[in-house]
Design a protein around this motif. Structure first.
Motif, PDB file in Angstrom:
ATOM      1  N   VAL A   1      88.024   2.861 -41.473  1.00 38.10           N
ATOM      2  CA  VAL A   1      86.933   2.631 -40.523  1.00 38.10           C
ATOM      3  C   VAL A   1      87.114   1.262 -39.890  1.00 38.10           C
ATOM      4  O   VAL A   1      87.323   0.274 -40.591  1.00 38.10           O
ATOM      5  N   VAL A   2      87.053   1.223 -38.576  1.00 36.20           N
ATOM      6  CA  VAL A   2      86.989  -0.035 -37.831  1.00 36.20           C
ATOM      7  C   VAL A   2      85.608  -0.105 -37.215  1.00 36.20           C
ATOM      8  O   VAL A   2      85.247   0.754 -36.405  1.00 36.20           O
ATOM      9  N   GLU A   3      84.818  -1.090 -37.608  1.00 38.48           N
ATOM     10  CA  GLU A   3      83.454  -1.221 -37.088  1.00 38.48           C
ATOM     11  C   GLU A   3      83.283  -2.586 -36.434  1.00 38.48           C
ATOM     12  O   GLU A   3      83.516  -3.620 -37.055  1.00 38.48           O
ATOM     13  N   ILE A   4      82.865  -2.572 -35.187  1.00 36.50           N
ATOM     14  CA  ILE A   4      82.713  -3.793 -34.395  1.00 36.50           C
ATOM     15  C   ILE A   4      81.261  -3.907 -33.976  1.00 36.50           C
ATOM     16  O   ILE A   4      80.686  -2.941 -33.446  1.00 36.50           O
ATOM     17  N   ASN A   5      80.650  -5.061 -34.211  1.00 36.45           N
ATOM     18  CA  ASN A   5      79.260  -5.310 -33.821  1.00 36.45           C
ATOM     19  C   ASN A   5      79.213  -6.512 -32.890  1.00 36.45           C
ATOM     20  O   ASN A   5      79.743  -7.578 -33.219  1.00 36.45           O
TER      21      ASN A   5
ATOM     22  N   LYS B   1      71.788  -0.356 -30.117  1.00 35.26           N
ATOM     23  CA  LYS B   1      70.504  -0.257 -30.795  1.00 35.26           C
ATOM     24  C   LYS B   1      70.027  -1.660 -31.124  1.00 35.26           C
ATOM     25  O   LYS B   1      70.788  -2.480 -31.629  1.00 35.26           O
ATOM     26  N   ASP B   2      68.739  -1.907 -30.847  1.00 34.53           N
ATOM     27  CA  ASP B   2      68.146  -3.219 -31.129  1.00 34.53           C
ATOM     28  C   ASP B   2      68.970  -4.344 -30.523  1.00 34.53           C
ATOM     29  O   ASP B   2      69.217  -5.385 -31.154  1.00 34.53           O
ATOM     30  N   ASP B   3      69.417  -4.129 -29.282  1.00 36.59           N
ATOM     31  CA  ASP B   3      70.162  -5.153 -28.543  1.00 36.59           C
ATOM     32  C   ASP B   3      71.485  -5.516 -29.206  1.00 36.59           C
ATOM     33  O   ASP B   3      71.963  -6.643 -29.073  1.00 36.59           O
ATOM     34  N   GLU B   4      72.089  -4.571 -29.911  1.00 36.66           N
ATOM     35  CA  GLU B   4      73.401  -4.795 -30.512  1.00 36.66           C
ATOM     36  C   GLU B   4      74.294  -3.591 -30.247  1.00 36.66           C
ATOM     37  O   GLU B   4      73.882  -2.442 -30.421  1.00 36.66           O
ATOM     38  N   LEU B   5      75.499  -3.883 -29.802  1.00 35.34           N
ATOM     39  CA  LEU B   5      76.484  -2.836 -29.560  1.00 35.34           C
ATOM     40  C   LEU B   5      77.321  -2.646 -30.815  1.00 35.34           C
ATOM     41  O   LEU B   5      77.833  -3.603 -31.383  1.00 35.34           O
ATOM     42  N   THR B   6      77.441  -1.386 -31.241  1.00 33.38           N
ATOM     43  CA  THR B   6      78.300  -1.045 -32.380  1.00 33.38           C
ATOM     44  C   THR B   6      79.373  -0.079 -31.904  1.00 33.38           C
ATOM     45  O   THR B   6      79.058   0.974 -31.330  1.00 33.38           O
ATOM     46  N   VAL B   7      80.615  -0.458 -32.108  1.00 34.44           N
ATOM     47  CA  VAL B   7      81.760   0.392 -31.785  1.00 34.44           C
ATOM     48  C   VAL B   7      82.480   0.688 -33.085  1.00 34.44           C
ATOM     49  O   VAL B   7      82.844  -0.241 -33.812  1.00 34.44           O
ATOM     50  N   SER B   8      82.665   1.962 -33.402  1.00 35.57           N
ATOM     51  CA  SER B   8      83.359   2.308 -34.640  1.00 35.57           C
ATOM     52  C   SER B   8      84.423   3.357 -34.361  1.00 35.57           C
ATOM     53  O   SER B   8      84.279   4.190 -33.469  1.00 35.57           O
ATOM     54  N   ALA B   9      85.494   3.274 -35.125  1.00 35.10           N
ATOM     55  CA  ALA B   9      86.581   4.259 -35.039  1.00 35.10           C
ATOM     56  C   ALA B   9      86.952   4.649 -36.466  1.00 35.10           C
ATOM     57  O   ALA B   9      87.294   3.780 -37.274  1.00 35.10           O
ATOM     58  N   TRP B  10      86.866   5.959 -36.759  1.00 33.76           N
ATOM     59  CA  TRP B  10      87.205   6.460 -38.085  1.00 33.76           C
ATOM     60  C   TRP B  10      88.364   7.438 -37.971  1.00 33.76           C
ATOM     61  O   TRP B  10      88.425   8.224 -37.013  1.00 33.76           O
ATOM     62  N   ASP B  11      89.282   7.372 -38.920  1.00 32.29           N
ATOM     63  CA  ASP B  11      90.354   8.356 -38.976  1.00 32.29           C
ATOM     64  C   ASP B  11      90.456   8.895 -40.394  1.00 32.29           C
ATOM     65  O   ASP B  11      89.996   8.258 -41.339  1.00 32.29           O
ATOM     66  N   ASN B  12      91.026  10.079 -40.521  1.00 31.26           N
ATOM     67  CA  ASN B  12      91.128  10.731 -41.830  1.00 31.26           C
ATOM     68  C   ASN B  12      92.513  10.561 -42.451  1.00 31.26           C
ATOM     69  O   ASN B  12      92.970  11.400 -43.221  1.00 31.26           O
ATOM     70  N   GLY B  13      93.165   9.460 -42.126  1.00 37.72           N
ATOM     71  CA  GLY B  13      94.510   9.209 -42.640  1.00 37.72           C
ATOM     72  C   GLY B  13      94.516   8.717 -44.073  1.00 37.72           C
ATOM     73  O   GLY B  13      93.567   8.919 -44.839  1.00 37.72           O
ATOM     74  N   GLY B  14      95.584   8.014 -44.425  1.00 40.78           N
ATOM     75  CA  GLY B  14      95.767   7.564 -45.798  1.00 40.78           C
ATOM     76  C   GLY B  14      94.890   6.398 -46.195  1.00 40.78           C
ATOM     77  O   GLY B  14      94.804   6.060 -47.373  1.00 40.78           O
TER      78      GLY B  14
END
Length: 343
Positions: free
Chosen positions: A326-330, A273-286
Motif C-alpha cells: 500500500v502506498v498512501e499519500i496525505n 475529506k475534511d480538507d485533506e487529499l488522500t491518494v492510495s495505491a494498493w497491489d496484490n503482489g508479493g
C-alpha cells in the motif's frame, strides 16, 4: 562529561563536580553552600523547587526530569543553556540528599536545528527542481507534438503524393514507398507516446482524474495488470503544483508495481475529506520487504515521500495485511485553496 550537583533538603549545593564547574562557569568553592536556584532561570525556580519536593515525597529513587518540557540552566554570566537531566534521591546519615545529573545539550540542539534548516533548504530546492523539470517536460512535449509530429505528418503526405505518381508496374518502388509510409506512421506514434510520457496533454486540458484514468488504462495495456480507480474529490479542481505532483506520485507507484511486485491487480483511490487529499495505491503482489523500507535505496519510494513533503503532507509505504503493498499519500488542501486547488 556530565555535571553532578547534589543538594540537601534546603536545596543548597553540597556537591559540585568539575563538569558542573565547566558547564556553569562557576568554581565549586562558590557554588557549594549556596542555593541551587542560582543555576536555574528565574521563571523555572518555583516549579523546580516543587518538583524536587514532590519527588522526595513519592519515595522514588531515580527519575528523568522535565518529561516533554524543555529544561534550561543558568550560567554565572547570565546566559541560559538547554540541558537534559535526571534526579536521584537518597538518605545519607539521616539527611535527605538529591543528586541531579545533567548534560549540556546546546550542541545537539544547534546541530538538530542546522539539520532541519538544511532539510528545509533541500526541500525548497527539490520543489524548485520539480517545477523546472515539469516546465521543461511541458515545453519538450509541446514541441514534439506541435512541431515534430506536424513535420512527420507533412512528410507522410509527401510520400503519399509520390506514391500516386510512381510509374505502374514497378513493384520495388511501390514496396519501398509502403515501407516509408509505415516507418513514418511508427515514428509519429513514437513521438506522440514520448510527448505523452513527458507531459500528458490531458493533465492540462482535462485535469488530474481523467489523466490518471488514462495512465491506468495505458499501464494495464502494457503490463496486463487489472486496474481499478475510485475517486471522491467532489468539485475540486487540482492546479499546479498539486496536479503534476499527484500525477507523478501515482505514476511512480505504478512503475514500482510493474518492476517489483509481480501483481495481477492494482487499485488506486483519490479522496478529499475534511480538507485533506488522500491518494492510495494498493497491489496484490508479493509485498514490500522491511529491508526495502529501511534501506532508503529505492529512488521511487524516496521520490514519492519527498514530493509529498514538498506539498506539506506525508507518504506511507507499507506491506498490506491482506498481502501486497500500500502506498498512501496525505496532503492538506488548505494551502492550495485559491492557488493549488479550489472548490
Amino acid at each position: 562529561m556530565d555535571a553532578i550537583i547534589t543538594v540537601d533538603e534546603r536545596q543548597h549545593v553540597v556537591v559540585f563536580n568539575a563538569a558542573a564547574e565547566r558547564i556553569f562557569r562557576c568554581p565549586a568553592s562558590e557554588a557549594i553552600g549556596g542555593p541551587l536556584d542560582r543555576f536555574i532561570p528565574e521563571r523555572f525556580r518555583a516549579a523546580h523547587r516543587g518538583h524536587v519536593e514532590h519527588f522526595g515525597a513519592t519515595g522514588t529513587t531515580v527519575r528523568r526530569m522535565g518529561g516533554n518540557v524543555e529544561l534550561y540552566g543558568l550560567r554565572t554570566d547570565g546566559k541560559e543553556l538547554p540541558i537534559e537531566a535526571s534526579i536521584s534521591h537518597a538518605k545519607v546519615g539521616g539527611k535527605e540528599l538529591f543528586t541531579v545529573v545533567l548534560r549540556d545539550i546546546s550542541t545537539r540542539i544547534s546541530s538538530a536545528a542546522e539539520i532541519e534548516r538544511s532539510h528545509r533548504q533541500l526541500s525548497d530546492l527539490y520543489r524548485q527542481m520539480h517545477e523546472v523539470r515539469e516546465g521543461e517536460r511541458m515545453r519538450i512535449a509541446r514541441e514534439l507534438h506541435d512541431e515534430l509530429a506536424q513535420w512527420l505528418t507533412a512528410l507522410k503526405m509527401d510520400v503519399s503524393w509520390l506514391a500516386g505518381r510512381l510509374p505502374q508496374g514497378d513493384d520495388r518502388l511501390q514496396d519501398r514507398i509502403e515501407r516509408m509510409k509505415q516507418l513514418v506512421d511508427t515514428t509519429v506514434t513514437s513521438v506522440r507516446r514520448l510527448a505523452q510520457d513527458l507531459r500528458p496533454a490531458m493533465l492540462d486540458d482535462l485535469g488530474v482524474v481523467p489523466a490518471i484514468e488514462h495512465l491506468l488504462h495505458q499501464f494495464s495495456e502494457r503490463s496486463g495488470i487489472v486496474v481499478g480507480l475510485d475517486t471522491s474529490t467532489g468539485d475540486i479542481e487540482f492546479k499546479e503544483p498539486l496536479a503534476s505532483a499527484v500525477y507523478r506520485m501515482v505514476q511512480e507507484a505504478l512503475t514500482n508495481v510493474a518492476r517489483h511486485s509481480r501483481a495481477t491487480e492494482v487499485r488506486v483511490t483519490l479522496r478529499v475529506k475534511d480538507d485533506e487529499l488522500t491518494v492510495s495505491a494498493w497491489d496484490n503482489g508479493g509485498g514490500i520487504s522491511a529491508a526495502a523500507l529501511q534501506g532508503g535505496k529505492s529512488l521511487g519510494i524516496l521520490g514519492i515521500k519527498e514530493r509529498a513533503r514538498t506539498l506539506g503532507g506525508d507518504a506511507d509505504i507499507r506491506a498490506a495485511p491482506e498481502g501486497g503493498t500500500v502506498v498512501e499519500i496525505n496532503v492538506p488542501m488548505t494551502q492550495f485553496r485559491g492557488t493549488g486547488a479550489r472548490a
